[in-house]
Each structure stands twice: as C-alpha cells, then as structure tokens.
Scaffold this motif. Structure first.
Motif, mmCIF file in Angstrom:
data_model
loop_
_atom_site.group_PDB
_atom_site.id
_atom_site.type_symbol
_atom_site.label_atom_id
_atom_site.label_comp_id
_atom_site.label_asym_id
_atom_site.label_seq_id
_atom_site.Cartn_x
_atom_site.Cartn_y
_atom_site.Cartn_z
ATOM 1 N N LEU A 17 0.844 -1.184 0.000
ATOM 2 C CA LEU A 17 0.000 0.000 0.000
ATOM 3 C C LEU A 17 0.890 1.248 0.000
ATOM 4 O O LEU A 17 1.821 1.327 0.780
ATOM 5 N N VAL A 18 0.573 2.185 -0.897
ATOM 6 C CA VAL A 18 1.227 3.493 -0.903
ATOM 7 C C VAL A 18 0.160 4.524 -0.594
ATOM 8 O O VAL A 18 -0.904 4.546 -1.223
ATOM 9 N N VAL A 19 0.437 5.370 0.406
ATOM 10 C CA VAL A 19 -0.520 6.380 0.851
ATOM 11 C C VAL A 19 0.142 7.747 0.759
ATOM 12 O O VAL A 19 1.275 7.923 1.215
ATOM 13 N N TRP A 20 -0.574 8.683 0.174
ATOM 14 C CA TRP A 20 -0.122 10.065 0.098
ATOM 15 C C TRP A 20 -1.036 10.959 0.906
ATOM 16 O O TRP A 20 -2.255 10.767 0.921
ATOM 17 N N ASP A 21 -0.459 11.973 1.530
ATOM 18 C CA ASP A 21 -1.215 13.133 1.958
ATOM 19 C C ASP A 21 -1.611 13.838 0.662
ATOM 20 O O ASP A 21 -1.091 13.525 -0.414
ATOM 21 N N PHE A 22 -2.486 14.818 0.743
ATOM 22 C CA PHE A 22 -2.944 15.467 -0.479
ATOM 23 C C PHE A 22 -2.345 16.862 -0.644
ATOM 24 O O PHE A 22 -1.493 17.083 -1.495
ATOM 25 N N ASP A 23 -2.772 17.810 0.200
ATOM 26 C CA ASP A 23 -2.287 19.190 0.086
ATOM 27 C C ASP A 23 -0.799 19.253 0.391
ATOM 28 O O ASP A 23 -0.329 18.702 1.390
ATOM 29 N N VAL A 50 -0.865 20.145 -9.482
ATOM 30 C CA VAL A 50 -0.260 18.884 -9.044
ATOM 31 C C VAL A 50 1.260 19.046 -9.109
ATOM 32 O O VAL A 50 1.801 19.532 -10.104
ATOM 33 N N ALA A 51 1.936 18.626 -8.064
ATOM 34 C CA ALA A 51 3.386 18.841 -7.954
ATOM 35 C C ALA A 51 4.148 18.318 -9.168
ATOM 36 O O ALA A 51 5.014 19.003 -9.708
ATOM 37 N N ASP A 52 3.840 17.094 -9.601
ATOM 38 C CA ASP A 52 4.487 16.500 -10.780
ATOM 39 C C ASP A 52 3.465 15.547 -11.394
ATOM 40 O O ASP A 52 3.471 14.347 -11.134
ATOM 41 N N LEU A 53 2.574 16.113 -12.197
ATOM 42 C CA LEU A 53 1.437 15.364 -12.728
ATOM 43 C C LEU A 53 1.875 14.110 -13.484
ATOM 44 O O LEU A 53 1.361 13.023 -13.228
ATOM 45 N N GLU A 54 2.804 14.244 -14.409
ATOM 46 C CA GLU A 54 3.209 13.098 -15.221
ATOM 47 C C GLU A 54 3.806 11.986 -14.363
ATOM 48 O O GLU A 54 3.509 10.810 -14.563
ATOM 49 N N PHE A 59 3.473 6.805 -11.593
ATOM 50 C CA PHE A 59 3.647 6.057 -10.348
ATOM 51 C C PHE A 59 2.378 5.272 -10.004
ATOM 52 O O PHE A 59 2.449 4.087 -9.675
ATOM 53 N N VAL A 60 1.230 5.918 -10.068
ATOM 54 C CA VAL A 60 -0.036 5.245 -9.747
ATOM 55 C C VAL A 60 -0.253 4.066 -10.695
ATOM 56 O O VAL A 60 -0.592 2.959 -10.259
ATOM 57 N N CYS A 61 -0.021 4.290 -11.970
ATOM 58 C CA CYS A 61 -0.190 3.219 -12.961
ATOM 59 C C CYS A 61 0.731 2.039 -12.648
ATOM 60 O O CYS A 61 0.301 0.881 -12.635
ATOM 61 N N ARG A 62 1.990 2.318 -12.359
ATOM 62 C CA ARG A 62 2.954 1.248 -12.069
ATOM 63 C C ARG A 62 2.596 0.515 -10.777
ATOM 64 O O ARG A 62 2.689 -0.709 -10.703
ATOM 65 N N ALA A 63 2.191 1.255 -9.758
ATOM 66 C CA ALA A 63 1.795 0.616 -8.500
ATOM 67 C C ALA A 63 0.643 -0.359 -8.744
ATOM 68 O O ALA A 63 0.694 -1.518 -8.301
ATOM 69 N N LEU A 64 -0.370 0.093 -9.446
ATOM 70 C CA LEU A 64 -1.523 -0.771 -9.703
ATOM 71 C C LEU A 64 -1.139 -1.979 -10.553
ATOM 72 O O LEU A 64 -1.621 -3.090 -10.303
ATOM 73 N N GLU A 65 -0.251 -1.784 -11.537
ATOM 74 C CA GLU A 65 0.242 -2.908 -12.350
ATOM 75 C C GLU A 65 0.929 -3.954 -11.487
ATOM 76 O O GLU A 65 0.852 -5.145 -11.762
ATOM 77 N N ARG A 66 1.625 -3.501 -10.451
ATOM 78 C CA ARG A 66 2.367 -4.404 -9.569
ATOM 79 C C ARG A 66 1.507 -4.948 -8.430
ATOM 80 O O ARG A 66 2.003 -5.650 -7.560
ATOM 81 N N GLY A 67 0.225 -4.605 -8.413
ATOM 82 C CA GLY A 67 -0.667 -5.095 -7.364
ATOM 83 C C GLY A 67 -0.557 -4.343 -6.056
ATOM 84 O O GLY A 67 -1.013 -4.818 -5.021
ATOM 85 N N VAL A 68 0.057 -3.162 -6.097
ATOM 86 C CA VAL A 68 0.188 -2.328 -4.910
ATOM 87 C C VAL A 68 -1.010 -1.388 -4.852
ATOM 88 O O VAL A 68 -1.315 -0.694 -5.831
ATOM 89 N N LYS A 69 -1.704 -1.375 -3.732
ATOM 90 C CA LYS A 69 -2.855 -0.482 -3.558
ATOM 91 C C LYS A 69 -2.365 0.953 -3.377
ATOM 92 O O LYS A 69 -1.266 1.181 -2.866
ATOM 93 N N ASP A 168 9.272 17.368 1.000
ATOM 94 C CA ASP A 168 9.676 18.769 1.098
ATOM 95 C C ASP A 168 8.843 19.641 0.152
ATOM 96 O O ASP A 168 7.848 19.180 -0.399
ATOM 97 N N ARG A 169 9.277 20.865 -0.051
ATOM 98 C CA ARG A 169 8.511 21.840 -0.861
ATOM 99 C C ARG A 169 8.268 21.398 -2.292
ATOM 100 O O ARG A 169 7.374 21.937 -2.954
ATOM 101 N N ARG A 170 9.031 20.447 -2.771
ATOM 102 C CA ARG A 170 8.840 19.977 -4.153
ATOM 103 C C ARG A 170 7.540 19.203 -4.313
ATOM 104 O O ARG A 170 7.033 19.067 -5.422
ATOM 105 N N GLY A 171 7.023 18.662 -3.230
ATOM 106 C CA GLY A 171 5.875 17.774 -3.310
ATOM 107 C C GLY A 171 6.318 16.398 -3.799
ATOM 108 O O GLY A 171 7.513 16.125 -3.949
ATOM 109 N N PHE A 172 5.354 15.514 -4.033
ATOM 110 C CA PHE A 172 5.665 14.183 -4.540
ATOM 111 C C PHE A 172 6.012 14.326 -6.014
ATOM 112 O O PHE A 172 5.151 14.628 -6.841
ATOM 113 N N CYS A 173 7.280 14.107 -6.320
ATOM 114 C CA CYS A 173 7.752 14.314 -7.692
ATOM 115 C C CYS A 173 8.858 13.308 -8.000
ATOM 116 O O CYS A 173 9.354 12.606 -7.111
ATOM 117 N N GLN A 174 9.255 13.267 -9.256
ATOM 118 C CA GLN A 174 10.279 12.324 -9.675
ATOM 119 C C GLN A 174 11.601 12.568 -8.946
ATOM 120 O O GLN A 174 12.293 11.619 -8.579
#
Length: 191
Positions: A17-23, A50-54, A59-69, A168-174
């Motif tokens: 499971l991968v969980v993100w805060d939002f704001d 969004v901090a890093d939309l692409e 990331f979400v696509c890859r997580a789901l492909e790997r069976g990670v919620k 940090d200030r970058r947000g969730f990004c590559q």
C-alpha cells in the motif's frame, strides 16, 4: 531536504500500500487554505496544481500494475480531493474506499484528528488489504506513506509505519522519488 524516517533497514517486504497526503504532497498548493471548491477543480490548471502530474500518473499506474494499492489520507475536503484525482489519473482509480478524510470519523473535513494520520493509515491498511486489526502490527512495514507534515511522519513512525517519507517543498515528484526509492527498497520499482 527529503526525509525518510528510517534509512538503516533492508526491506524484505514488497510494499502492499502506498498512501499520500494530499495538500502540499500530491498538490503543490494547499487546496483547503485556498478554499478551493469541488466545482472549481474543473477549471484549474491541473499541471500547475499537481506537484508532478506526469510522474504521479506514472507512479499510480505502475503501483496498480504491480498489485500495490494506492490511497490518500488527508485532513482536507473529500469532494475536492476526489475531483482533483479524477482529473489527474482518471475516474475509478481513487474513490471513497481509498480516500480517507476526517468526515469518515465523525469529524468535519478540514480539521486534524487525534493521532494524526495514524488512524487513517490503520483504517486503509485494514480496509484495502482486508487485514484483521489485530494483525496490523505485522503489516505496517508494507505501507509507504508520503506527507509534508513532520508531525504526521513522526507519529506514523512511532506507530510502526517506518517507511514514511517527509515530503519537502517539491511535493511528490520524480526528483523526490529518486532521492528516496533506494532507501525504501524500491530502486527497481519501474523496472
């Protein structure tokens, strides 16, 4: 500087499971303090908000492909979060089942909860993975948690969610992912 709560461990478990805060984590802004309403989201510049939309999409696509919620634990407003995520990654990837906010706990969205994000992480782990609450301690290391609040990270780590990352200030990004993926035992996540 990005902070991984615990860097001295070799992770034997694959994340479940991968969980993100939002704001200020997925978003580069604070939708609650900017008073963004659900109906405002459709006209906003999603690439700007969004901090890093692409990378988030990838990331979400890859997580789901790997069976990670995937999930979001936020003190923000559910309807705003849902509207943004539908635009960011398409409808159906996130729903009330994997977006948790204070309104699910008898509180008003927009307020902090006793225990910080820990009750939310435990509920998501139990619900999304079908884990009996008494078995939670053995599975908390299979959760990766990203949040911009040092206090939320501290509380999560104290409760056993040791794969918690301060964003940090970058947000969730590559760039952030590059900084922490090896420490999380996931340097091969995109292989």
């Amino acid at each position: 500087m990005t902070h991984l709560a615990r860097k001295d461990k070799t992770w034997s478990s694959t994340p479940r499971l991968v969980v993100w805060d939002f704001d200020l984590t997925i978003l580069s802004l604070h939708s609650w303090t900017e008073n963004i309403k659900p109906e405002d989201v459709a006209s906003r510049d999603i690439r700007e908000d969004v901090a890093d939309l692409e990378f988030f999409q990838k990331f979400v696509c890859r997580a789901l492909e790997r069976g990670v919620k995937v999930a979001v634990a936020s003190f923000g407003r559910y309807e705003v979060i849902q509207a943004y995520l539908d635009r960011a990654v398409g409808p159906g990837n996130f729903s009330r089942d994997n977006i948790t906010t204070p309104s699910q706990y008898g509180l008003s969205d927009g307020c902090a909860m006793q225990g910080g994000k820990v009750p939310m992480l435990e509920a998501l782990l139990s619900t999304l993975l079908g884990v009996n609450p008494k078995d939670l301690p053995s599975l908390v290391e299979s959760v990766i948690f990203f949040d911009d609040s040092r206090d939320n990270i501290r509380r999560a780590v104290e409760s056993g969610f040791v794969r918690s990352v301060h964003v940090d200030r970058r947000g969730f990004c590559q760039a952030l992912w590059s900084d922490v993926s090896a420490s999380l035992g996931l340097d091969d996540f995109f292989d």
